[in-house]
Design an enzyme around this catalytic site. Sequence first.
Site, PDB file in Angstrom:
ATOM      1  N   HIS A  17       2.669   0.493  -2.863  1.00 57.56           N
ATOM      2  CA  HIS A  17       1.892  -0.730  -2.595  1.00 57.56           C
ATOM      3  C   HIS A  17       2.415  -1.884  -3.449  1.00 57.56           C
ATOM      4  O   HIS A  17       1.644  -2.666  -3.994  1.00 57.56           O
ATOM      5  CB  HIS A  17       0.405  -0.497  -2.872  1.00 57.56           C
ATOM      6  CG  HIS A  17      -0.211   0.558  -2.001  1.00 57.56           C
ATOM      7  ND1 HIS A  17      -0.851   0.274  -0.818  1.00 57.56           N
ATOM      8  CD2 HIS A  17      -0.258   1.918  -2.141  1.00 57.56           C
ATOM      9  CE1 HIS A  17      -1.292   1.406  -0.270  1.00 57.56           C
ATOM     10  NE2 HIS A  17      -0.927   2.415  -1.048  1.00 57.56           N
TER      11      HIS A  17
ATOM     12  N   ASP B 236      -0.107   6.608  -5.210  1.00 59.64           N
ATOM     13  CA  ASP B 236      -0.178   7.311  -3.928  1.00 59.64           C
ATOM     14  C   ASP B 236       0.641   6.591  -2.870  1.00 59.64           C
ATOM     15  O   ASP B 236       1.111   5.474  -3.061  1.00 59.64           O
ATOM     16  CB  ASP B 236      -1.631   7.430  -3.465  1.00 59.64           C
ATOM     17  CG  ASP B 236      -2.236   6.082  -3.134  1.00 59.64           C
ATOM     18  OD1 ASP B 236      -1.972   5.134  -3.899  1.00 59.64           O
ATOM     19  OD2 ASP B 236      -2.964   5.952  -2.131  1.00 59.64           O
ATOM     20  N   GLU B 237       0.773   7.238  -1.732  1.00 56.16           N
ATOM     21  CA  GLU B 237       1.394   6.680  -0.526  1.00 56.16           C
ATOM     22  C   GLU B 237       2.758   6.046  -0.823  1.00 56.16           C
ATOM     23  O   GLU B 237       3.041   4.903  -0.442  1.00 56.16           O
ATOM     24  CB  GLU B 237       0.456   5.661   0.142  1.00 56.16           C
ATOM     25  CG  GLU B 237      -0.828   6.296   0.667  1.00 56.16           C
ATOM     26  CD  GLU B 237      -1.694   5.311   1.435  1.00 56.16           C
ATOM     27  OE1 GLU B 237      -2.281   5.723   2.452  1.00 56.16           O
ATOM     28  OE2 GLU B 237      -1.788   4.139   1.031  1.00 56.16           O
ATOM     29  N   VAL B 238       3.617   6.793  -1.501  1.00 55.30           N
ATOM     30  CA  VAL B 238       4.940   6.294  -1.826  1.00 55.30           C
ATOM     31  C   VAL B 238       5.881   7.490  -1.963  1.00 55.30           C
ATOM     32  O   VAL B 238       5.487   8.562  -2.429  1.00 55.30           O
ATOM     33  CB  VAL B 238       4.926   5.465  -3.138  1.00 55.30           C
ATOM     34  CG1 VAL B 238       4.489   6.314  -4.321  1.00 55.30           C
ATOM     35  CG2 VAL B 238       6.284   4.827  -3.391  1.00 55.30           C
TER      36      VAL B 238
END
Length: 856
Positions: free
Chosen positions: A454, A496-498
């Site tokens: 992000h 997260d999300e990486v």
Amino acid sequence: MITRLLFFFCFLLCTLSGWSQIVLPATPDPLFSTYYHQRVSHFGSLPASAKDIVFLGNSITDGAEWVELFTDNRLKNRGISGDVSAGILHRLPQIAAGKPAKIFLLIGTNDLARNIPADSLLKNIYRIAAYLRQETPLTKLFVQSILPVNTAFNKFARHTNKGDQIRKVNAQLQQNALANHYTFIDLFAAFANEKGELAATFTNDGLHLTGKGYTLWKHLVYPYVFGVESRPALIPVPQKTQWLPGYFSLLAGKTIVVKGKTLKPEAEQLRQLLGAKGISVKIIEEAKGNEPFIELRLGKINAPQYPEEAYQLEVTAKKVVLTANTAHGIFNGIQTLSQLIRDNVLVDACLITDWPAFSWRGYMVDVGRNFQSVALLKQQIDKMAQYKLNIFHFHLTEDIAWRLQIPKYPQLTAPEHMLRNKGAYYSVSEMKDLIQYCRDRYITLVPEIDVPGHSAAFVRAMGVEMQSPEGLALVKEILTDVCQTYDVPYIHLGGDEVKITNPDFLPAVTSLLHRLGKKTIGWEPGGNLADNTIRQLWMTEGPRQPNLKYIDSRHLYINHMDPLESVITIYNRQLGDAIQGTEQVLGATFCVWHDRNVLKEEDVLHMNPVYPAMLAFAERSWQGGGYSGWITNIKSSASQQLQVFKDFEKRLLEHQKLYFASLPFSYAAQSELKWELLGPFKNGGDVAQVFAPEKKGFKPENSPFTAVGGTVVLRHFWHPLVTGVLENPEENTTWYAYTRFWSDVSTTKKFWIGFNNLSRSYNSNSPVEGTWDNRGSAVFLNNQLLTPPQWQRAGQKGNGEAPLLDEGYEYRAPITAPVHKGWNKILVKLPVKSFKGSDWQNPVKWMFTVVPLSEE
């Protein structure tokens, strides 16, 4: 005069006795006083509306300043000194013509004083009720008991010698309330002394009231005026509450007693809180004589867990004593006390001992995607404090924008590197102010600097990827600056999300923060975090490790939730799969991730059920307990679970009315709505196919499939992780939902109606013109098909930069439709083809919302 009045009573009763249609006779004007006609003439010159709350009666009603007493302009004084029940009947058409919302009637003292028989008085009161029901059936009538009288003052002898008759009339008024369609309010018992006479503390002539009497009157009728429960609704409900007889007068208690300086800040907060309610008090160190007082003090409160937040609150007629182990406990007790003094005059006597079930009770706001002003954030923080939440999770950085000023690197917050709200960020001084604002309310602000995912805004500003050596060095420098600038115990790293391309990145960052004295938090599942980093769960994935600490945020993202669903699912959650906090499970945080752009900052609160969800979460995280699994609806067969929810909903609705009147609070009563689910009917992929429930003459029978609530989810888009009401939902089927509701009159009613409450995180398509959704859903009211709204952006393709406008029922105008007197039928058609959406941005959430809205 008295003889003529007696004649009129007999004439009136004879005139009305044979009528089913209530027709009031013409009454000779000379029967009533000059003052009576002056007042009636004056009332006739004043505006009237359906929102009015009318106090109707004689001199006792006439003597009150009702608007000032209740601080509410809806209250109308329609008392006339010397009036009798015949006088009320004579001027009743004028009152009924305004169609007021409520009428509070107190009449009879003068009738009995003039030797009007008790039976005649009662018949007139019943006639008043019948006429109002005939002429203005939506008006709620409250008949108040005749007040006691007192002979000791040697005044109004003809009135004060009627004590026995007053008691007999009151008994009949109470006994016959249901048959005559009014609500009886017993004022007599509270005003009477041990002899059954009007207590001297409330009068100076044995008949009329002093200010203290009107204060008590307000306290007694307050629940009926505002449509709330008889006892103050407490959220979160305390662990132990014992209600006692009596009350503490806030008007008599002019002091807050607090010794030493330790609790002076809390005493000042309480003083300001009372001041905002119009109650002026002083802070002193010793109680004065026998004067009532409020005392804050430190002491030993035994609590099974988290004693630092525990408190005990004792309310008697003489004092309010708030005791806690720490100042934080005192602050918590003040929030409960604030809810106890809802009418701003009297506090019901009670003994409360309270403590939290979880130490971590958090609320997360994402300002990276949609910036919120400091003023709007403080509004939410104030509400957090009011409901004893203690963690403000502040998500500051995102792909969209970096919102925290880093003085050495102004490019991070430069407008050209932001995609929305360009140039909007929090300065160092604003951030420090927010941290202190939280601290003053015993809330810990947890800033989240999301790394290494992000981070597109970082890349645009700095020209390097975070996981590169240069990027890691910059992140370390930035985090060092944050740690040295802000006095916060935790730093949330995201994580997260990486795709982790540099396995040393997160270990290096967490090691740095720990050396700088900060505790760290990261999302789970996420990157390779250190064992002493607290995990914040956002998805069920893999077993938990016994050596780690957790915060639960699974299925606590309210941006994915329908407002009515959010309250049910959060209230019934078992946070962290535990009934109370443990060494491993600290608590939970509910989150607002409004990914889509908004037109104005307040839309985040309008389009997400922030405040209803906050209250449900506050109760569950403070009280503990709950039920295992993630549910969206309460089955009507789960009677105990439903009854507990109904109790909470009553309290929630009271708080909505009293504390959120000017704030977005998207909720409506739903626990009494029971649906019969009819199906499944195989539609072969043809969602327009018509089945028996739509055909003329169909009479639904009791179905084994039922659901409760305004929103019913048949199948969630995260099925089977989140369960709907259908245990085995099938594609290419049609279900129907049937219910009915009562209306006292034929009128036009407002409804919340919707079939696909769009997540504010997915870029879902708006409905096509002429449809409710893309599944072919429909709703019938009394066999008439209801037309969908005219969408402002019909068929708008999913686009994160295209703000939602009217796609959700909670932020568009309600549907209006005619209903008839008696029972009204609702049939909802719910076809579905595939459970697979056209793409991941358009998941299929098979659901509907239909709620007849209350007019109050």
